[in-house]
Each structure stands twice: as C-alpha cells, then as structure tokens.
Design a protein around this motif. Structure first.
Motif, PDB file in Angstrom:
ATOM      1  N   GLN A  76       0.834  -1.198   0.000  1.00  0.00           N
ATOM      2  CA  GLN A  76       0.000   0.000   0.000  1.00  0.00           C
ATOM      3  C   GLN A  76       0.867   1.246   0.000  1.00  0.00           C
ATOM      4  O   GLN A  76       2.006   1.234   0.473  1.00  0.00           O
ATOM      5  CB  GLN A  76      -0.927   0.014   1.224  1.00  0.00           C
ATOM      6  N   VAL A  78       0.160   5.745   0.290  1.00  0.00           N
ATOM      7  CA  VAL A  78      -0.727   6.906   0.325  1.00  0.00           C
ATOM      8  C   VAL A  78      -0.117   7.964  -0.578  1.00  0.00           C
ATOM      9  O   VAL A  78       1.076   8.274  -0.464  1.00  0.00           O
ATOM     10  CB  VAL A  78      -0.900   7.446   1.758  1.00  0.00           C
ATOM     11  N   LEU A 151      -6.062  12.890  -0.823  1.00  0.00           N
ATOM     12  CA  LEU A 151      -5.212  11.722  -0.605  1.00  0.00           C
ATOM     13  C   LEU A 151      -5.931  10.465  -1.062  1.00  0.00           C
ATOM     14  O   LEU A 151      -7.161  10.403  -1.007  1.00  0.00           O
ATOM     15  CB  LEU A 151      -4.884  11.586   0.889  1.00  0.00           C
ATOM     16  N   HIS A 152      -5.160   9.485  -1.497  1.00  0.00           N
ATOM     17  CA  HIS A 152      -5.693   8.158  -1.798  1.00  0.00           C
ATOM     18  C   HIS A 152      -4.781   7.132  -1.148  1.00  0.00           C
ATOM     19  O   HIS A 152      -3.552   7.274  -1.214  1.00  0.00           O
ATOM     20  CB  HIS A 152      -5.695   7.863  -3.309  1.00  0.00           C
ATOM     21  N   THR A 153      -5.371   6.115  -0.558  1.00  0.00           N
ATOM     22  CA  THR A 153      -4.601   4.944  -0.171  1.00  0.00           C
ATOM     23  C   THR A 153      -4.744   3.956  -1.316  1.00  0.00           C
ATOM     24  O   THR A 153      -5.859   3.602  -1.694  1.00  0.00           O
ATOM     25  CB  THR A 153      -5.115   4.321   1.140  1.00  0.00           C
TER      26      THR A 153
END
Length: 177
Positions: A76, A78, A151-153
C-alpha cells in the motif's frame, strides 16, 4: 448420525465449520440442517455461537460463507493528488488500469481535520459507478473543500505496479510529490 449427549452441539458446530471451510460458495442453513439432522433454527443458533467465538462467518442471501483471509503480499501507498473535478475519472482510471486498487479518498481539512471515505475501486466499472453515483446525488467531491488536493490509499500486488501508476499520475500533473 451425531451423538445425542452433551457433545452433540460441539460436534455439530465443528461439522458446520468444516462444511463452510471446504465449500467453494455459500451454503444454506437448511442444507447444513439436513446434513447434521437438526432444524434450520438450530444451525442459525450455532452460527451465532461460532461468530461469538470470532469465527469469520458471513451470512448472505445465498447462504453462509466462511471468510478466509486473502493470502496476499499486497503493498500500500498513500499519495497526494491535485486536479480539477473533471479530471477525477481520468485519475481513477489511470490507477485501476495499472492494476491498482483505490482503497479510499481523503482530505486534511484545516477546520474539520481528517475526512476519509472508503472506495474500494478495482476496475473501470467500479470507477464508472462511483462517478455516476456522485453525479446522480449531486454531491461534491471531498477535494472541493481543499482546492482539489486529496489523498488516496492505493494497493497493488507489488511496489513496481504502484510506481508505474504513480509515474503516469506525475506525467498527467496530478501527483504532488
């Protein structure tokens, strides 16, 4: 046939767990009841007891499913992006086209603090549904509260996949580094 003494319930619940773990799809309570020789209601109660013991059993309209944790080595990251509302679909499509799952979207607001929403977008159809839902509800994107910054994870099978998707976002001028 199951024994009728005090162990019958525990044996039946073990049988139920075994059935669910080995099944490739949902199993109806009535099917389990027939196999174990009890009523459907007894199976419903057994499932409740197993869930209380933290067994990951999901009830669906098609029947019960044992949720096995995915065997994944996913990574993952961010990221922080900035773009117009009109570029939202383009940004999301770039990510899913590269095999990246967009787990969420969020903002860091000066007054409201952190605001995040789970998305779980894995493919173009998911993106299309999200965009359509936003349009039909006439809702504003979270990024409209922060001048387009959000923001995106992200999640992918490996770091190279994330790097490739982020490289395209950089080319498009969306990624804030």
């Amino acid at each position: 046939m199951l024994r009728k003494d005090g162990q019958a319930g525990e044996e039946r619940r073990n049988c139920l767990l075994s059935l669910l773990k080995q099944s490739t799809g949902p199993v109806k309570a009535a099917e389990i009841a027939e196999i174990t020789g009890v009523s459907r209601q007894v199976i419903v109660q057994d499932v409740a007891l197993l869930r209380a013991k933290k067994e990951p059993i999901l009830a669906t309209p098609q029947g019960y499913v044992y949720l096995t944790p995915p065997q994944t080595t996913a990574v993952q990251r961010v990221i922080m992006s900035k773009h117009s509302n009109e570029a939202t679909q383009r940004e999301l499509n770039i990510l899913v086209d590269h095999g990246v799952t967009v787990l969420d979207v969020g903002i860091e607001h000066s007054v409201y603090g952190r605001i995040f929403k789970n998305l779980g977008l894995k493919n173009r159809l998911d993106v299309q549904r999200f965009i359509k839902s936003m349009s039909e509800s006439e809702a504003s994107l979270l990024s409209s509260l922060t001048n387009g910054i959000h923001l995106h994870t992200l999640e992918a099978q490996d770091i190279e996949t994330l790097d490739q998707a982020c490289a395209v976002l950089i080319e498009e001028g969306y990624l804030i580094q």
